[in-house]
Design a protein around this motif. Structure first.
Motif, PDB file in Angstrom:
ATOM      1  N   PRO A  65       0.844  -0.632  -0.454  1.00  8.92           N
ATOM      2  CA  PRO A  65      -0.081  -0.205   0.115  1.00  8.92           C
ATOM      3  C   PRO A  65       1.308   1.611   0.209  1.00  8.92           C
ATOM      4  N   LYS A  66       1.958   1.286   0.940  1.00  7.93           N
ATOM      5  CA  LYS A  66       2.868   2.446   0.984  1.00  7.93           C
ATOM      6  C   LYS A  66       3.498   2.929  -0.412  1.00  7.93           C
ATOM      7  N   LEU A  67       3.445   1.942  -1.502  1.00  7.01           N
ATOM      8  CA  LEU A  67       4.598   1.409  -2.306  1.00  7.01           C
ATOM      9  C   LEU A  67       3.861   2.225  -3.677  1.00  7.01           C
ATOM     10  N   LEU A  68       2.295   1.055  -3.599  1.00  3.99           N
ATOM     11  CA  LEU A  68       1.662   1.976  -4.601  1.00  3.99           C
ATOM     12  C   LEU A  68       1.292   4.230  -3.805  1.00  3.99           C
ATOM     13  N   LEU A  69       1.309   4.574  -2.723  1.00  2.00           N
ATOM     14  CA  LEU A  69       0.189   5.527  -2.720  1.00  2.00           C
ATOM     15  C   LEU A  69       1.762   6.012  -2.865  1.00  2.00           C
ATOM     16  N   ALA A  70       3.181   5.971  -2.854  1.00  2.00           N
ATOM     17  CA  ALA A  70       4.124   7.271  -3.140  1.00  2.00           C
ATOM     18  C   ALA A  70       4.398   6.611  -4.510  1.00  2.00           C
ATOM     19  N   THR A  71       4.101   5.955  -5.242  1.00  2.00           N
ATOM     20  CA  THR A  71       3.730   6.240  -7.416  1.00  2.00           C
ATOM     21  C   THR A  71       2.761   6.134  -8.058  1.00  2.00           C
ATOM     22  N   ASN A  72       1.918   6.879  -6.898  1.00  2.00           N
ATOM     23  CA  ASN A  72       0.758   7.182  -7.361  1.00  2.00           C
ATOM     24  C   ASN A  72       0.447   7.791  -9.037  1.00  2.00           C
ATOM     25  N   ASP A  73       1.619   8.411  -8.926  1.00  2.00           N
ATOM     26  CA  ASP A  73       1.070   9.930  -9.795  1.00  2.00           C
ATOM     27  C   ASP A  73       2.090   9.355 -11.175  1.00  2.00           C
ATOM     28  N   THR A  74       2.888   7.851 -11.172  1.00  2.00           N
ATOM     29  CA  THR A  74       3.458   7.705 -12.399  1.00  2.00           C
ATOM     30  C   THR A  74       3.335   5.928 -12.817  1.00  2.00           C
ATOM     31  N   LYS A  75       2.784   5.935 -11.587  1.00  2.00           N
ATOM     32  CA  LYS A  75       2.292   4.184 -11.683  1.00  2.00           C
ATOM     33  C   LYS A  75       3.502   2.644 -12.017  1.00  2.00           C
ATOM     34  N   VAL A  76       4.719   3.373 -11.439  1.00  2.00           N
ATOM     35  CA  VAL A  76       5.896   2.681 -11.201  1.00  2.00           C
ATOM     36  C   VAL A  76       6.657   2.888 -10.085  1.00  2.00           C
ATOM     37  N   ILE A  77       7.262   1.093 -10.341  1.00  2.00           N
ATOM     38  CA  ILE A  77       7.238   1.113  -8.903  1.00  2.00           C
ATOM     39  C   ILE A  77       9.337   0.859  -9.526  1.00  2.00           C
ATOM     40  N   SER A  78      10.161   2.267  -8.736  1.00  2.00           N
ATOM     41  CA  SER A  78      11.579   2.022  -8.600  1.00  2.00           C
ATOM     42  C   SER A  78      12.146   0.924  -7.813  1.00  2.00           C
ATOM     43  N   LYS A  79      13.480   1.148  -7.690  1.00  2.00           N
ATOM     44  CA  LYS A  79      14.203   0.088  -6.861  1.00  2.00           C
ATOM     45  C   LYS A  79      14.979   1.018  -5.337  1.00  2.00           C
ATOM     46  N   ASP A  80      14.006   2.538  -6.090  1.00  2.00           N
ATOM     47  CA  ASP A  80      14.508   3.485  -4.692  1.00  2.00           C
ATOM     48  C   ASP A  80      13.704   3.484  -4.028  1.00  2.00           C
ATOM     49  N   ASP A  81      12.255   3.213  -4.567  1.00  2.00           N
ATOM     50  CA  ASP A  81      11.114   2.972  -3.848  1.00  2.00           C
ATOM     51  C   ASP A  81      10.856   2.780  -2.988  1.00  2.00           C
ATOM     52  N   VAL A  82      11.201   1.224  -3.347  1.00  2.00           N
ATOM     53  CA  VAL A  82      11.523   0.073  -2.533  1.00  2.00           C
ATOM     54  C   VAL A  82      12.330   0.469  -1.096  1.00  2.00           C
ATOM     55  N   ALA A  83      13.897   0.653  -1.451  1.00  2.00           N
ATOM     56  CA  ALA A  83      14.757   1.378  -0.670  1.00  2.00           C
ATOM     57  C   ALA A  83      14.745   1.844   0.174  1.00  2.00           C
ATOM     58  N   GLY A  84      13.405   3.217  -0.426  1.00  2.00           N
ATOM     59  CA  GLY A  84      12.971   4.403   0.514  1.00  2.00           C
ATOM     60  C   GLY A  84      11.667   3.824   1.907  1.00  2.00           C
ATOM     61  N   LEU A  85      11.081   2.798   1.350  1.00  2.00           N
ATOM     62  CA  LEU A  85      10.253   2.416   1.833  1.00  2.00           C
ATOM     63  C   LEU A  85       9.811   1.613   2.798  1.00  2.00           C
ATOM     64  N   VAL A  86      10.562   0.232   2.092  1.00  2.00           N
ATOM     65  CA  VAL A  86      10.868  -1.481   3.023  1.00  2.00           C
ATOM     66  C   VAL A  86      11.951  -1.058   3.743  1.00  2.00           C
ATOM     67  N   ALA A  87      11.446  -1.610   5.369  1.00  2.00           N
ATOM     68  CA  ALA A  87      12.816  -1.216   5.826  1.00  2.00           C
ATOM     69  C   ALA A  87      13.593  -2.683   6.180  1.00  2.00           C
ATOM     70  N   ARG A  88      14.663  -2.904   6.342  1.00  2.00           N
ATOM     71  CA  ARG A  88      15.006  -3.780   6.832  1.00  2.00           C
ATOM     72  C   ARG A  88      14.554  -4.807   7.687  1.00  2.00           C
ATOM     73  N   SER A  89      14.769  -5.894   7.828  1.00  2.00           N
ATOM     74  CA  SER A  89      14.077  -6.654   8.613  1.00  2.00           C
ATOM     75  C   SER A  89      14.714  -6.939   8.932  1.00  2.00           C
ATOM     76  N   PHE A  90      14.748  -7.410  11.005  1.00  2.00           N
ATOM     77  CA  PHE A  90      16.173  -7.851  11.890  1.00  2.00           C
ATOM     78  C   PHE A  90      16.949  -8.670  11.128  1.00  2.00           C
ATOM     79  N   GLU A  91      15.865 -10.343  10.429  1.00  2.00           N
ATOM     80  CA  GLU A  91      16.668 -11.117  10.159  1.00  2.00           C
ATOM     81  C   GLU A  91      17.444 -11.204   9.322  1.00  2.00           C
ATOM     82  N   GLN A  92      17.008  -9.916   8.230  1.00  2.00           N
ATOM     83  CA  GLN A  92      18.184  -9.463   6.947  1.00  2.00           C
ATOM     84  C   GLN A  92      19.126  -8.540   7.427  1.00  2.00           C
ATOM     85  N   ASN A  93      19.548  -7.666   8.971  1.00  2.00           N
ATOM     86  CA  ASN A  93      20.798  -7.635   9.266  1.00  2.00           C
ATOM     87  C   ASN A  93      21.253  -8.453   9.486  1.00  2.00           C
ATOM     88  N   VAL A  94      20.666  -9.669  10.349  1.00  2.00           N
ATOM     89  CA  VAL A  94      21.273 -10.539  10.973  1.00  2.00           C
ATOM     90  C   VAL A  94      22.404 -11.936   9.611  1.00  2.00           C
TER      91      VAL A  94
END
Length: 343
Positions: A190-219
């Protein structure tokens, strides 16, 4: 039967008296439950929908509701949640459920009631009489975690219907940060769709900026630093996890589990198992196994064994001594970094 296939059958008028939504993928469980809820008109929902948690409500209450006729409507929907008595696990302070009455109901279910059994478990105990009767009476709906390729296909179809495009690099990063788990992905979408509502294109930068790294990923990254004997960077990441209020024993447990997975995957691969068979054998998410096998190409089996046994020793010390857990990890890291495998 798959969730969407079951929904299609219901929309074509093929409604079963009893459904069992079986599996640990919460998104699929909720999708099916929400669809059944939508079958009851909004003005009737207060009277014709009942939800009962078997860990706090007696089964007899749900059965009484299921045997009641709908109030000014075609159907009554009764949802039974967390029916632990269908599994092999034991429950502390469990209620005294009337399972014989449930068995009797399943043999002759009320035709005007849709009984939905939400079973968020990998499997049921097939030895139980109830389970055997459910296999005869109910329609089972598959809510198990999807394989990586199925997640990719599901996400592609879902976004295409919405008119969105997901860049390949964005997809890979999204899978990485969510562990390719459908529920996690759909929670982030939902937050990725909201952030890209104008372009309708989700980029790697969008994911990097909006989807947090999980604890398991850091480990998971910490695993690389440990195996790479990058002491300074590993200690810095460990400190960062502590600053995020993560417990040392939890960090150690996740690390230990990751090394165990990598070691087991390596051994099974050496014995001829493919990725899917390894995941099934270890009862691990296929994507985690995929990442473990990829990392295994970079490291020796002896290094994995040494790291794993070292972390097991750290866990023992954490539980049996008063030594500072952070110091224990530092000693493990220094000891491991000075030990060089020759094979």
């Amino acid at each position: 039967m798959k969730v969407q296939q079951t929904i299609n059958n219901i929309s074509n008028g093929k409604i079963a008296p009893v459904y069992v939504a079986l599996g640990t993928e919460n998104y699929l469980q909720d999708k099916f439950k929400d669809y059944l809820l939508s079958l009851i008109p909004e003005e009737q929902q207060e009277f014709n929908i009942g939800r009962y948690d078997m860990e706090s409500v007696n089964l007899s209450v749900a059965l009484n509701d299921a045997m009641s006729l709908p109030f000014f409507g075609d159907y009554r929907l009764v949802v039974i949640e967390r029916p632990y008595f269908l599994t092999g696990s034991r429950q502390k302070n469990s209620l005294d459920h009337d399972l014989d009455s449930f068995l009797k109901y399943l043999k002759n279910p009320e035709s005007a009631t849709i009984l939905l059994i939400m079973a968020p478990y990998p499997k049921l105990d097939e030895r139980k009489k109830l389970t055997k009767q459910l296999r005869k009476t109910a329609e089972f709906v598959e809510c198990a975690p999807l394989k990586e390729r199925e997640v990719r296909a599901f996400l592609s179809t879902h976004l295409q219907k919405k008119g969105w495009q997901l860049k390949p690099a964005a997809l890979e990063l999204l899978l990485e940060r969510t562990g390719a788990e459908l529920t996690s992905i759909m929670n982030e979408l939902p937050k990725l769709l909201l952030a890209t509502n104008d372009t309708k294109v989700i980029s790697k930068d969008d994911v990097a900026g909006l989807v947090a790294r999980s604890f398991e990923q850091n480990v998971f990254d910490l695993v690389d630093l440990v195996l790479g004997r990058k002491v300074k960077e590993a200690l810095a990441m460990y400190q960062e996890l502590l600053l995020q209020k993560e417990e040392p024993i939890k960090i150690n447990a996740i690390l230990e589990g990751q090394f165990r997975l990598m070691l087991q995957a390596m051994i099974l691969r050496e014995h001829g198992y493919d990725q899917g068979s390894i995941a099934k054998q270890l009862k691990a998410h296929p994507y985690r196994v995929k990442l473990a096998l990829q990392k295994n190409r970079q490291f020796k089996r002896s290094d994995l064994q040494n790291a794993y046994t070292g972390l097991v020793h750290v866990e023992e010390k954490m539980k049996s001594s008063s030594i500072d857990p952070e110091l224990l990890f530092q000693l493990f890291l220094l000891n491991f970094s000075q030990h060089r495998s020759v094979a």
